[in-house]
Design a protein around this motif. Structure first.
Motif, PDB file in Angstrom:
ATOM      1  N   THR A  24       5.844  16.652  19.311  1.00 17.04           N
ATOM      2  CA  THR A  24       6.766  17.079  20.349  1.00 17.04           C
ATOM      3  C   THR A  24       6.051  17.140  21.689  1.00 17.04           C
ATOM      4  OG1 THR A  24       8.008  18.365  18.717  1.00 17.04           O
ATOM      5  CG2 THR A  24       8.384  18.893  21.038  1.00 17.04           C
ATOM      6  N   LYS A  25       4.845  17.652  21.668  1.00 17.98           N
ATOM      7  CA  LYS A  25       4.020  17.757  22.879  1.00 17.98           C
ATOM      8  C   LYS A  25       2.801  16.867  22.675  1.00 17.98           C
ATOM      9  CE  LYS A  25       5.671  22.444  23.444  1.00 17.98           C
ATOM     10  NZ  LYS A  25       5.372  23.857  23.293  1.00 17.98           N
ATOM     11  N   PRO A  26       2.774  15.704  23.318  1.00 19.51           N
ATOM     12  CA  PRO A  26       1.723  14.715  23.037  1.00 19.51           C
ATOM     13  C   PRO A  26       0.396  14.987  23.747  1.00 19.51           C
ATOM     14  CG  PRO A  26       3.243  13.825  24.622  1.00 19.51           C
ATOM     15  CD  PRO A  26       3.791  15.181  24.225  1.00 19.51           C
ATOM     16  N   PHE A  27      -0.162  16.138  23.458  1.00 19.29           N
ATOM     17  CA  PHE A  27      -1.467  16.480  24.017  1.00 19.29           C
ATOM     18  C   PHE A  27      -2.198  17.415  23.062  1.00 19.29           C
ATOM     19  CE2 PHE A  27       1.351  19.804  25.518  1.00 19.29           C
ATOM     20  CZ  PHE A  27       0.613  20.952  25.321  1.00 19.29           C
ATOM     21  N   SER A  28      -3.508  17.542  23.290  1.00 16.70           N
ATOM     22  CA  SER A  28      -4.321  18.444  22.488  1.00 16.70           C
ATOM     23  C   SER A  28      -5.361  19.088  23.387  1.00 16.70           C
ATOM     24  CB  SER A  28      -5.021  17.677  21.362  1.00 16.70           C
ATOM     25  OG  SER A  28      -5.971  18.509  20.718  1.00 16.70           O
ATOM     26  N   LYS A  29      -5.386  20.407  23.420  1.00 19.32           N
ATOM     27  CA  LYS A  29      -6.403  21.069  24.239  1.00 19.32           C
ATOM     28  C   LYS A  29      -7.768  21.017  23.566  1.00 19.32           C
ATOM     29  CE  LYS A  29      -5.440  25.856  22.822  1.00 19.32           C
ATOM     30  NZ  LYS A  29      -5.027  27.169  23.290  1.00 19.32           N
ATOM     31  N   TYR A  30      -7.804  20.850  22.253  1.00 16.77           N
ATOM     32  CA  TYR A  30      -9.068  20.796  21.527  1.00 16.77           C
ATOM     33  C   TYR A  30      -9.619  19.367  21.410  1.00 16.77           C
ATOM     34  CZ  TYR A  30      -7.704  25.507  20.293  1.00 16.77           C
ATOM     35  OH  TYR A  30      -7.318  26.809  20.351  1.00 16.77           O
ATOM     36  N   HIS A  31      -8.729  18.388  21.436  1.00 15.42           N
ATOM     37  CA  HIS A  31      -9.123  16.982  21.297  1.00 15.42           C
ATOM     38  C   HIS A  31      -8.442  16.169  22.399  1.00 15.42           C
ATOM     39  CE1 HIS A  31     -10.870  17.852  17.367  1.00 15.42           C
ATOM     40  NE2 HIS A  31      -9.777  18.525  17.091  1.00 15.42           N
ATOM     41  N   ILE A  69      -0.204   9.437   9.690  1.00 19.03           N
ATOM     42  CA  ILE A  69      -1.604   9.830   9.861  1.00 19.03           C
ATOM     43  C   ILE A  69      -1.681  11.055  10.763  1.00 19.03           C
ATOM     44  CG2 ILE A  69      -1.913   8.209  11.782  1.00 19.03           C
ATOM     45  CD1 ILE A  69      -4.846   7.849  10.865  1.00 19.03           C
ATOM     46  N   GLY A  70      -2.593  11.947  10.446  1.00 17.06           N
ATOM     47  CA  GLY A  70      -2.887  13.096  11.296  1.00 17.06           C
ATOM     48  C   GLY A  70      -4.301  12.954  11.821  1.00 17.06           C
ATOM     49  N   TYR A  71      -4.574  13.589  12.939  1.00 14.70           N
ATOM     50  CA  TYR A  71      -5.893  13.387  13.548  1.00 14.70           C
ATOM     51  C   TYR A  71      -6.781  14.615  13.590  1.00 14.70           C
ATOM     52  CZ  TYR A  71      -4.033  15.617  17.778  1.00 14.70           C
ATOM     53  OH  TYR A  71      -3.479  16.492  18.659  1.00 14.70           O
ATOM     54  N   SER A  72      -6.348  15.774  13.203  1.00 14.92           N
ATOM     55  CA  SER A  72      -7.031  17.034  13.533  1.00 14.92           C
ATOM     56  C   SER A  72      -8.525  17.076  13.272  1.00 14.92           C
ATOM     57  CB  SER A  72      -6.342  18.204  12.833  1.00 14.92           C
ATOM     58  OG  SER A  72      -6.481  18.093  11.436  1.00 14.92           O
ATOM     59  N   ARG A  73      -9.017  16.471  12.228  1.00 14.39           N
ATOM     60  CA  ARG A  73     -10.466  16.494  11.974  1.00 14.39           C
ATOM     61  C   ARG A  73     -11.085  15.103  12.069  1.00 14.39           C
ATOM     62  NH1 ARG A  73      -9.034  20.177   7.435  1.00 14.39           N
ATOM     63  NH2 ARG A  73      -9.154  18.276   6.246  1.00 14.39           N
ATOM     64  N   ARG A  74     -10.341  14.160  12.580  1.00 13.86           N
ATOM     65  CA  ARG A  74     -10.868  12.810  12.766  1.00 13.86           C
ATOM     66  C   ARG A  74     -11.319  12.647  14.211  1.00 13.86           C
ATOM     67  NH1 ARG A  74      -6.253  11.482   9.358  1.00 13.86           N
ATOM     68  NH2 ARG A  74      -7.000  10.442   7.485  1.00 13.86           N
ATOM     69  N   GLU A 109      -1.545  17.391  12.383  1.00 13.02           N
ATOM     70  CA  GLU A 109      -1.978  17.941  11.098  1.00 13.02           C
ATOM     71  C   GLU A 109      -2.600  16.875  10.213  1.00 13.02           C
ATOM     72  OE1 GLU A 109       0.936  18.545  12.453  1.00 13.02           O
ATOM     73  OE2 GLU A 109       1.039  20.711  12.708  1.00 13.02           O
ATOM     74  N   MET A 110      -3.784  17.155   9.708  1.00 15.41           N
ATOM     75  CA  MET A 110      -4.501  16.218   8.850  1.00 15.41           C
ATOM     76  C   MET A 110      -3.817  16.071   7.493  1.00 15.41           C
ATOM     77  SD  MET A 110      -7.153  14.231   8.577  1.00 15.41           S
ATOM     78  CE  MET A 110      -8.519  14.716   9.586  1.00 15.41           C
ATOM     79  N   LYS A 111      -3.435  17.190   6.895  1.00 15.38           N
ATOM     80  CA  LYS A 111      -2.808  17.160   5.578  1.00 15.38           C
ATOM     81  C   LYS A 111      -1.310  16.889   5.749  1.00 15.38           C
ATOM     82  CE  LYS A 111      -6.031  20.268   3.291  1.00 15.38           C
ATOM     83  NZ  LYS A 111      -6.152  21.485   2.478  1.00 15.38           N
ATOM     84  N   PRO A 112      -0.823  15.778   5.212  1.00 14.81           N
ATOM     85  CA  PRO A 112       0.587  15.442   5.417  1.00 14.81           C
ATOM     86  C   PRO A 112       1.556  16.488   4.863  1.00 14.81           C
ATOM     87  CG  PRO A 112      -0.482  13.873   3.935  1.00 14.81           C
ATOM     88  CD  PRO A 112      -1.539  14.772   4.454  1.00 14.81           C
ATOM     89  N   GLU A 113       1.134  17.217   3.842  1.00 11.29           N
ATOM     90  CA  GLU A 113       2.046  18.225   3.282  1.00 11.29           C
ATOM     91  C   GLU A 113       2.224  19.426   4.201  1.00 11.29           C
ATOM     92  OE1 GLU A 113      -1.972  19.041   1.212  1.00 11.29           O
ATOM     93  OE2 GLU A 113      -0.867  17.310   1.943  1.00 11.29           O
ATOM     94  N   GLU A 136     -12.844   7.343  14.278  1.00 11.54           N
ATOM     95  CA  GLU A 136     -12.372   7.326  12.886  1.00 11.54           C
ATOM     96  C   GLU A 136     -10.868   7.060  12.817  1.00 11.54           C
ATOM     97  OE1 GLU A 136     -15.436  10.532  10.847  1.00 11.54           O
ATOM     98  OE2 GLU A 136     -13.738  11.278  12.026  1.00 11.54           O
ATOM     99  N   PHE A 137     -10.148   7.637  13.754  1.00 13.89           N
ATOM    100  CA  PHE A 137      -8.700   7.463  13.806  1.00 13.89           C
ATOM    101  C   PHE A 137      -8.357   5.986  14.036  1.00 13.89           C
ATOM    102  CE2 PHE A 137      -4.642   7.637  16.161  1.00 13.89           C
ATOM    103  CZ  PHE A 137      -3.883   8.408  15.300  1.00 13.89           C
ATOM    104  N   ILE A 138      -8.973   5.386  15.042  1.00 10.86           N
ATOM    105  CA  ILE A 138      -8.712   3.975  15.365  1.00 10.86           C
ATOM    106  C   ILE A 138      -9.159   3.084  14.207  1.00 10.86           C
ATOM    107  CG2 ILE A 138      -9.291   2.063  16.926  1.00 10.86           C
ATOM    108  CD1 ILE A 138      -7.432   4.163  18.214  1.00 10.86           C
TER     109      ILE A 138
END
Length: 176
Positions: free
Chosen positions: A33-40, A6-11, A115-119, A15-17
């Motif tokens: 690799t880096k478990p953080f997000s400056k946007y989320h 699963i990716g979270y970028s737009r969730r 990344e939301m899209k797995p591809e 919604e993710f949970i």
């Protein structure tokens, strides 16, 4: 059992949970690799771990072994992560074995990245391909919240045109 990516970028975190709960996921393995997000920031490691705990889901960080940006410079070709070289590294092999053991548990396990899209993510091009070679099923929750097989995701990438030269996947961007 199979592993669900699963990716979270737009969730949203809600919604993710909800998606994890819907698929009765008991362990979420963070492969960033880096478990953080400056946007989320709600997806930063500590906050995410606490939120998951409240939902009855155990958080496990494995981005140091199966993350998409290995620290070993030998895993790069012309600045891009070379997934074949990465898969051949001892660090990745050890991490993959841990994922296989997690899959053997009698519970649903999910791997996550941004990344939301797995591809567009190493979840499919690296981890998914290597798990498939080991006989482990992996499915991907795509951007439409539809479960897709590893084969379907690889067909999205290759558009059904497999190379007769056995080309390997690399990261899209240059990092070094």
């Amino acid at each position: 059992m199979s592993i669900i990516s699963i990716g979270y970028s737009r969730r949203s975190i809600r919604e993710f949970i909800e998606a994890l709960v819907e698929y009765d996921v008991k362990y979420l393995i963070d492969v960033r690799t880096k478990p953080f997000s400056k946007y989320h920031p709600e997806f930063n490691k500590d906050l995410l771990e606490a939120t998951l705990k409240n939902a009855g889901i155990k958080y496990v960080f494995m981005g140091d072994s199966v993350g998409g940006l290995p620290s070993d410079s030998q895993c790069y070709t012309e600045g891009k992560v070379d997934y074949r070289k990465t898969a051949d590294s001892n660090v990745f092999k050890h991490g993959l074995e841990r994922l296989i053991k997690a899959n053997d548990l009698d519970v649903n396990v999910s791997i996550m990245c941004a990344e939301m899209k797995p591809e567009q993510c190493h979840r499919s091009k690296l981890i998914g391909e290597e798990l498939t070679k080991k006989g482990i099923n992996i499915n991907h929750l795509d951007e439409g919240n539809v479960i897709r097989t590893q084969k379907e995701i690889i067909e999205r990438i290759t558009k059904g045109q497999y190379s007769m030269f056995d080309d390997e996947f690399t990261s899209v961007k240059k990092y070094r």
